[in-house]
Motif scaffolding. Sequence first.
Motif, PDB file in Angstrom:
ATOM      1  N   ASP A  77       0.842  -1.195   0.000  1.00  0.00           N
ATOM      2  CA  ASP A  77       0.000   0.000   0.000  1.00  0.00           C
ATOM      3  C   ASP A  77       0.878   1.246   0.000  1.00  0.00           C
ATOM      4  N   TYR A  78       1.323   1.644  -1.191  1.00  0.00           N
ATOM      5  CA  TYR A  78       2.231   2.782  -1.304  1.00  0.00           C
ATOM      6  C   TYR A  78       1.453   4.069  -1.573  1.00  0.00           C
ATOM      7  N   PRO A  79       1.955   5.196  -1.072  1.00  0.00           N
ATOM      8  CA  PRO A  79       1.303   6.477  -1.373  1.00  0.00           C
ATOM      9  C   PRO A  79       1.525   6.864  -2.834  1.00  0.00           C
ATOM     10  N   ASP A  80       0.821   7.904  -3.267  1.00  0.00           N
ATOM     11  CA  ASP A  80       0.914   8.352  -4.647  1.00  0.00           C
ATOM     12  C   ASP A  80       2.288   8.927  -4.997  1.00  0.00           C
ATOM     13  N   THR A  81       3.114   9.188  -4.001  1.00  0.00           N
ATOM     14  CA  THR A  81       4.455   9.707  -4.274  1.00  0.00           C
ATOM     15  C   THR A  81       5.394   8.644  -4.847  1.00  0.00           C
ATOM     16  N   VAL A  82       4.984   7.374  -4.824  1.00  0.00           N
ATOM     17  CA  VAL A  82       5.828   6.283  -5.323  1.00  0.00           C
ATOM     18  C   VAL A  82       5.417   5.947  -6.759  1.00  0.00           C
ATOM     19  N   ASP A  83       6.341   6.127  -7.692  1.00  0.00           N
ATOM     20  CA  ASP A  83       6.109   5.782  -9.093  1.00  0.00           C
ATOM     21  C   ASP A  83       6.671   4.415  -9.454  1.00  0.00           C
ATOM     22  N   TYR A  84       7.778   4.023  -8.809  1.00  0.00           N
ATOM     23  CA  TYR A  84       8.417   2.738  -9.083  1.00  0.00           C
ATOM     24  C   TYR A  84       8.777   2.063  -7.777  1.00  0.00           C
ATOM     25  N   VAL A  85       8.558   0.766  -7.703  1.00  0.00           N
ATOM     26  CA  VAL A  85       9.083  -0.063  -6.623  1.00  0.00           C
ATOM     27  C   VAL A  85      10.099  -0.993  -7.264  1.00  0.00           C
ATOM     28  N   VAL A  86      11.372  -0.767  -6.982  1.00  0.00           N
ATOM     29  CA  VAL A  86      12.416  -1.484  -7.708  1.00  0.00           C
ATOM     30  C   VAL A  86      13.677  -1.550  -6.855  1.00  0.00           C
ATOM     31  N   ASP A  87      14.391  -2.659  -6.964  1.00  0.00           N
ATOM     32  CA  ASP A  87      15.663  -2.858  -6.273  1.00  0.00           C
ATOM     33  C   ASP A  87      16.767  -2.175  -7.067  1.00  0.00           C
ATOM     34  N   PHE A  88      17.584  -1.376  -6.384  1.00  0.00           N
ATOM     35  CA  PHE A  88      18.692  -0.695  -7.059  1.00  0.00           C
ATOM     36  C   PHE A  88      19.623  -1.678  -7.770  1.00  0.00           C
ATOM     37  N   ASN A  89      19.744  -2.880  -7.227  1.00  0.00           N
ATOM     38  CA  ASN A  89      20.710  -3.845  -7.754  1.00  0.00           C
ATOM     39  C   ASN A  89      20.160  -4.701  -8.897  1.00  0.00           C
ATOM     40  N   GLN A  90      18.913  -4.479  -9.276  1.00  0.00           N
ATOM     41  CA  GLN A  90      18.333  -5.261 -10.354  1.00  0.00           C
ATOM     42  C   GLN A  90      18.289  -4.458 -11.650  1.00  0.00           C
ATOM     43  N   ARG A  91      18.262  -5.184 -12.760  1.00  0.00           N
ATOM     44  CA  ARG A  91      18.365  -4.555 -14.072  1.00  0.00           C
ATOM     45  C   ARG A  91      17.270  -3.523 -14.348  1.00  0.00           C
ATOM     46  N   PRO A  92      15.999  -3.752 -13.932  1.00  0.00           N
ATOM     47  CA  PRO A  92      14.965  -2.751 -14.230  1.00  0.00           C
ATOM     48  C   PRO A  92      15.262  -1.353 -13.698  1.00  0.00           C
ATOM     49  N   PHE A  93      16.142  -1.248 -12.687  1.00  0.00           N
ATOM     50  CA  PHE A  93      16.439   0.076 -12.156  1.00  0.00           C
ATOM     51  C   PHE A  93      17.087   0.960 -13.220  1.00  0.00           C
ATOM     52  N   GLU A  94      17.962   0.394 -14.047  1.00  0.00           N
ATOM     53  CA  GLU A  94      18.572   1.199 -15.107  1.00  0.00           C
ATOM     54  C   GLU A  94      17.533   1.649 -16.122  1.00  0.00           C
ATOM     55  N   ASP A  95      16.488   0.861 -16.304  1.00  0.00           N
ATOM     56  CA  ASP A  95      15.424   1.262 -17.233  1.00  0.00           C
ATOM     57  C   ASP A  95      14.774   2.576 -16.812  1.00  0.00           C
ATOM     58  N   VAL A  96      14.727   2.819 -15.504  1.00  0.00           N
ATOM     59  CA  VAL A  96      14.161   4.083 -15.016  1.00  0.00           C
ATOM     60  C   VAL A  96      15.008   5.251 -15.517  1.00  0.00           C
ATOM     61  N   PHE A  97      16.329   5.089 -15.477  1.00  0.00           N
ATOM     62  CA  PHE A  97      17.209   6.143 -15.985  1.00  0.00           C
ATOM     63  C   PHE A  97      17.051   6.318 -17.489  1.00  0.00           C
ATOM     64  N   ARG A  98      16.859   5.226 -18.203  1.00  0.00           N
ATOM     65  CA  ARG A  98      16.693   5.317 -19.659  1.00  0.00           C
ATOM     66  C   ARG A  98      15.398   6.048 -20.019  1.00  0.00           C
ATOM     67  N   GLU A  99      14.358   5.808 -19.213  1.00  0.00           N
ATOM     68  CA  GLU A  99      13.059   6.379 -19.527  1.00  0.00           C
ATOM     69  C   GLU A  99      12.960   7.849 -19.163  1.00  0.00           C
ATOM     70  N   HIS A 100      13.684   8.260 -18.152  1.00  0.00           N
ATOM     71  CA  HIS A 100      13.578   9.636 -17.654  1.00  0.00           C
ATOM     72  C   HIS A 100      14.942  10.315 -17.713  1.00  0.00           C
ATOM     73  N   ASP A 101      14.963  11.500 -18.229  1.00  0.00           N
ATOM     74  CA  ASP A 101      16.204  12.279 -18.309  1.00  0.00           C
ATOM     75  C   ASP A 101      16.325  13.122 -17.037  1.00  0.00           C
ATOM     76  N   PHE A 102      16.918  12.526 -16.001  1.00  0.00           N
ATOM     77  CA  PHE A 102      16.972  13.189 -14.706  1.00  0.00           C
ATOM     78  C   PHE A 102      18.021  14.303 -14.681  1.00  0.00           C
ATOM     79  N   VAL A 103      17.645  15.435 -14.107  1.00  0.00           N
ATOM     80  CA  VAL A 103      18.626  16.488 -13.849  1.00  0.00           C
ATOM     81  C   VAL A 103      19.251  16.317 -12.471  1.00  0.00           C
ATOM     82  N   GLY A 104      18.572  15.580 -11.575  1.00  0.00           N
ATOM     83  CA  GLY A 104      19.113  15.423 -10.231  1.00  0.00           C
ATOM     84  C   GLY A 104      18.485  14.247  -9.499  1.00  0.00           C
ATOM     85  N   ILE A 105      19.134  13.885  -8.389  1.00  0.00           N
ATOM     86  CA  ILE A 105      18.674  12.798  -7.521  1.00  0.00           C
ATOM     87  C   ILE A 105      18.679  13.289  -6.082  1.00  0.00           C
TER      88      ILE A 105
END
Length: 321
Positions: free
Chosen positions: A52-80
Motif C-alpha cells: 500500500d504505497y502512497p501516490d508519491t511512489v512511481d516505481y518499486v524497484v531494487d537498485f541492484n536489479q536490471r529494471p532500475f537502469e530502465d528508469v534512468f533510460r526512460e527519464h532524463d533526470f537532472v538530479g537525484i
Amino acid sequence: MPRTRSDGIGHGSRGKVMVTGAAGALAQHVIADLVEADYEVVGIEFRGLGDDYPDTVDYVVDFNQRPFEDVFREHDFVGIVHLGRIRFTQSTRGRRYSANVVGTSRLLRLARKYGVTKVLALSTYHVYGADPANPSLIDEEYPMRAANLMPEVVDAVELENLFNIQLYKHPELNIVILRPCNIAGPGINNEISRMLAQRVAPCLVGFSPLMQFIHVADMSRAVCMAFEQNHPGVYNVAPNDYVTYQDALVAAGCRRLFLPSVPPGLARRSMRALGRLAPPAYLVDFFKYAVIVDGSLFARTFDFQPNYALESLFADYRARK
C-alpha cells in the motif's frame, strides 16, 4: 509486480528529479516542495515496505536489479535526492548492506552514466556516535566514530563514506550530504519520534542529555534549498536551540518511565524488555550522552532558518494524545 508509472508527479519545466525512499514522510514533503518549485518528480521505493504505497511512489524497484537502469533510460533526470535508507530495525545486516551500500554505489554509477548533475544524500547525525568524550558542539570535520561505538550503523557510515569519495572523485555530480539532527513531526516514524508520540516513554535514571529537533517541514525545505543551490559538501542541519530529553518528553505530553541506568548491561536489557516502547538497545547511548551538532555552516551557506519552534513541534505531539 513492481509498481510503475510512466510520468512522475508534476510537469515542471525545470526538469525531472528522482527521489528515493519516496514512501517516507520526509520524502512526501520533499516531493511536494520540489513540485511547487517547478520540478517533475519521479518517486522510487526500494525498501519493500509493503503493497500500500502512497501516490508519491512511481516505481518499486531494487537498485541492484536490471529494471532500475530502465528508469534512468526512460527519464532524463537532472538530479537525484537520495532519502531512502534501510534502518537497522527494518532488515537483516546482509540486506541492509546490499541495499544501502551496494545499491547506492550502483545508483551513483548510473547517475554518472546518464549525465545527472545534482545529487543530494540524506545521512544522519548518528554517524558521529554517542560518547561522553564528544565535544560540546560537533562540526562537520569531527570524525564519524559511530562504526566503532555502534556496529549496527556500520552501513550508514559506509554509505556516507561512499558519497564522500564520489564528492571529490566526481565533482560533476555536485554532491551534497546532509547530516540532520532528530527529525520529528507528523508522519515521521524514527525512534525519537516514536518516543515523543507515546503516552509513556522510557528514560534512564540520572541521564537527560541535550537534544536537537527539526520539524519535518523545515527539513524538507532544507533539502530543497540544498538541492537547488549548488554548494557541494557535507553539512550538519540543526537549529540553534536545544532541549533535554526529559523536558522534550514532558513538552510532548509523555509520562516518563524511569529505568535503571547502571550497570550498562542492565539498561540495555531493560530497554529490550519494553520492546517497541523503547528505542533499540544500540541507540541507548544517544539517550545518555548529548550529541549536539553545529548547523551554522549550513545556515550560512544556504541562508536557512527553521520556521517551526520547538514548542510548536512538541504541541503537535501533545495534541495527538
